[in-house]
Design a protein around this motif. Structure first.
Motif, PDB file in Angstrom:
ATOM      1  N   ARG A 188      -0.642  55.858  23.106  1.00  8.54           N
ATOM      2  CA  ARG A 188      -0.653  56.033  21.650  1.00  8.54           C
ATOM      3  C   ARG A 188      -2.028  56.474  21.151  1.00  8.54           C
ATOM      4  O   ARG A 188      -2.137  57.108  20.102  1.00  8.54           O
TER       5      ARG A 188
ATOM      6  N   ALA B  81       2.497  50.633  23.766  1.00  7.09           N
ATOM      7  CA  ALA B  81       3.060  51.651  22.879  1.00  7.09           C
ATOM      8  C   ALA B  81       2.613  53.049  23.281  1.00  7.09           C
ATOM      9  O   ALA B  81       1.489  53.259  23.740  1.00  7.09           O
TER      10      ALA B  81
ATOM     11  N   GLU C  27       4.147  59.057  19.319  1.00  4.48           N
ATOM     12  CA  GLU C  27       5.434  59.064  18.615  1.00  4.48           C
ATOM     13  C   GLU C  27       6.580  59.659  19.420  1.00  4.48           C
ATOM     14  O   GLU C  27       7.667  59.084  19.470  1.00  4.48           O
TER      15      GLU C  27
ATOM     16  N   GLU D 278       7.690  57.070  22.211  1.00  2.90           N
ATOM     17  CA  GLU D 278       7.682  55.641  21.899  1.00  2.90           C
ATOM     18  C   GLU D 278       8.727  54.846  22.667  1.00  2.90           C
ATOM     19  O   GLU D 278       8.452  53.759  23.177  1.00  2.90           O
TER      20      GLU D 278
ATOM     21  N   ARG E 211       4.548  44.317  18.959  1.00  3.28           N
ATOM     22  CA  ARG E 211       4.320  45.756  18.832  1.00  3.28           C
ATOM     23  C   ARG E 211       4.536  46.478  20.170  1.00  3.28           C
ATOM     24  O   ARG E 211       3.638  47.140  20.697  1.00  3.28           O
TER      25      ARG E 211
ATOM     26  N   SER F 234       6.596  49.492  21.599  1.00  3.06           N
ATOM     27  CA  SER F 234       7.256  50.623  20.940  1.00  3.06           C
ATOM     28  C   SER F 234       8.654  50.889  21.485  1.00  3.06           C
ATOM     29  O   SER F 234       9.534  51.334  20.753  1.00  3.06           O
TER      30      SER F 234
ATOM     31  N   SER G 294       8.928  44.762  17.386  1.00  2.00           N
ATOM     32  CA  SER G 294       9.052  45.378  18.706  1.00  2.00           C
ATOM     33  C   SER G 294      10.453  45.921  18.932  1.00  2.00           C
ATOM     34  O   SER G 294      11.438  45.341  18.480  1.00  2.00           O
TER      35      SER G 294
ATOM     36  N   THR H 247      12.945  49.664  20.059  1.00  2.00           N
ATOM     37  CA  THR H 247      13.563  50.818  19.421  1.00  2.00           C
ATOM     38  C   THR H 247      14.898  50.430  18.818  1.00  2.00           C
ATOM     39  O   THR H 247      15.181  50.706  17.642  1.00  2.00           O
TER      40      THR H 247
ATOM     41  N   TYR I  70       9.833  48.243  16.191  1.00  2.00           N
ATOM     42  CA  TYR I  70       8.479  48.792  16.162  1.00  2.00           C
ATOM     43  C   TYR I  70       8.236  49.611  14.905  1.00  2.00           C
ATOM     44  O   TYR I  70       7.148  49.580  14.330  1.00  2.00           O
ATOM     45  N   ARG I  71       9.261  50.331  14.447  1.00  4.93           N
ATOM     46  CA  ARG I  71       9.146  51.118  13.220  1.00  4.93           C
ATOM     47  C   ARG I  71       9.754  50.399  12.017  1.00  4.93           C
ATOM     48  O   ARG I  71       9.933  50.980  10.954  1.00  4.93           O
TER      49      ARG I  71
END
Length: 374
Positions: free
Chosen positions: A232, A263, A266, A269, A292, A294, A317, A319, A359-360
């Motif tokens: 990252r 992570a 982008e 991820e 955290r 990813s 944490s 996806t 994560y997001r």
């Protein structure tokens, strides 16, 4: 007359030599006698003539490693005062002992506290069956729970593939011994630590089952810190896949550890996982913090069984899931030119907590099977 005098002198010399030889052959075994002329007693003779007993070939072996300002690359590595500087030096010490027919018992690599700037290392020497290969701090003792000294901290950069792989080769015993990793910190690399019990990707599951090495009987990962792994901060580096990878393990435990900021950049991820298991079984993942991550924090791939995921905290944490399965099906295997794989059993999951979404920030579930991950 002259000849007789010569014979008498020669006889005197021979007599003196004979007495000397007789003294050397007495029960004193050639020991230097007492200054007063008294021969050593039985106890004294035993005390003086006792030789050190050879070290058993299966005696435990410890090798000490220290940071650059406290080590010597040419040291013996057999004490804290004679520490080597890195894993290469430690491995060299163990290999030398192996060549001498020693180091067939427990192998413990002890690290002094402090920072180590190291690249990637492949460790190829395993403990013998019934024994354990350990990577621990110098203050560690069996049963140590809380740290009693500074942690050894291994730091790399994202261009380094990982810190440590424990891998099999032709010289590895079959079966191998156990592995224990405790109270260490790893940061800055792309990936972290792998225990690879020998994995074959070619052929069908049945063909691989016949060809694969006997699994590692037990792997213990206890109170480690894995943080700041992945690309990252360096998008040109290869993406991370795992902080801790377990391959072909028969049973194990990952407990009371912290995985943080594992992570990728982008576009990559979803590929970064904290714990990544392949063809393993009987592993418990207990009491850990995942923060955290990813990708999905715990990823199972290809026929994992009897996993227990218990009382872990998953914070910001994943996806799509805290724990997920994935495998290369028949169609994907053709594209990848490798053997096809099968899905894993759903693990037993109890007492886990999920905080703050993925994560997001989106919604994640606790478990997602393989067919839903694609």
């Amino acid at each position: 007359m002259g000849r007789r005098r010569t014979s008498t002198a020669a006889l005197a010399v021979l007599t003196a030599l004979s007495l000397t030889l007789l003294v050397g052959c007495t029960p004193w075994n050639g020991l230097v006698p007492d200054p007063d002329g008294r021969p050593p007693t039985g106890g004294e003779a035993g005390e003086r003539s006792r030789l050190p007993e050879p070290e058993p070939v299966d005696a435990p072996v410890e090798v000490f490693v220290a940071p650059r300002d406290r080590c010597d690359p040419d040291a013996s590595g057999r004490s804290a005062d004679a520490a080597v500087c890195d894993l290469e030096g430690a491995h060299r010490v163990v290999e030398r002992l192996h060549e001498q027919g020693r180091a067939r018992g427990d192998l413990t690599i002890r690290f002094a506290g402090g920072r180590y700037d190291m690249g990637t290392y492949y460790w190829r020497t395993w403990a013998q069956p019934g024994h354990t290969l350990r990577f621990v701090p110098d203050w560690w003792e069996p049963g140590t729970e809380e740290p009693v000294g500074p942690l050894p901290r291994f730091h790399g950069d994202p261009t380094s593939s990982h810190w440590l792989s424990i891998v099999r080769d032709e010289s590895s015993p079959e079966p191998v011994g156990k592995v224990q990793i405790a109270h260490l910190a790893v940061s800055g690399y792309s990936n972290g630590i792998m225990v690879n019990g020998g994995l074959i990707l070619d052929g069908s599951p049945e063909e691989r089952a016949e060809a694969i090495d006997p699994p590692v009987p037990y792997v213990s990962v206890d109170r480690v810190v894995m943080e700041d792994l992945g690309n990252r901060h360096a998008p040109d580096a290869a993406p991370a896949e795992w902080a801790l990878a377990l391959r072909n393990v028969a049973s194990g435990s990952v407990r009371d550890s912290r995985f943080e900021w594992i992570a990728n950049a982008e576009d990559d991820e979803k590929y970064a996982h904290a714990v990544y298991a392949m063809e393993s079984e009987g592993v418990s993942i207990t009491g850990n913090l995942f923060h955290r991550i990813s990708g999905d924090p715990v990823r199972l791939r290809n026929d994992n069984r009897d996993f227990l995921v218990l009382r872990n905290h998953f914070v910001r944490s994943g996806t799509r899931a805290a724990v997920s399965d994935w495998h290369v099906d028949r169609e994907a295997a053709k594209e990848r030119d490798q053997g096809w794989e099968v899905s894993s059993e759903e693990p037993e999951m109890r007492g886990n907590r999920l905080y703050d979404g993925g994560y997001r920030g989106g919604r994640v579930v606790e478990w997602r099977p393989s067919e839903e991950v694609r």
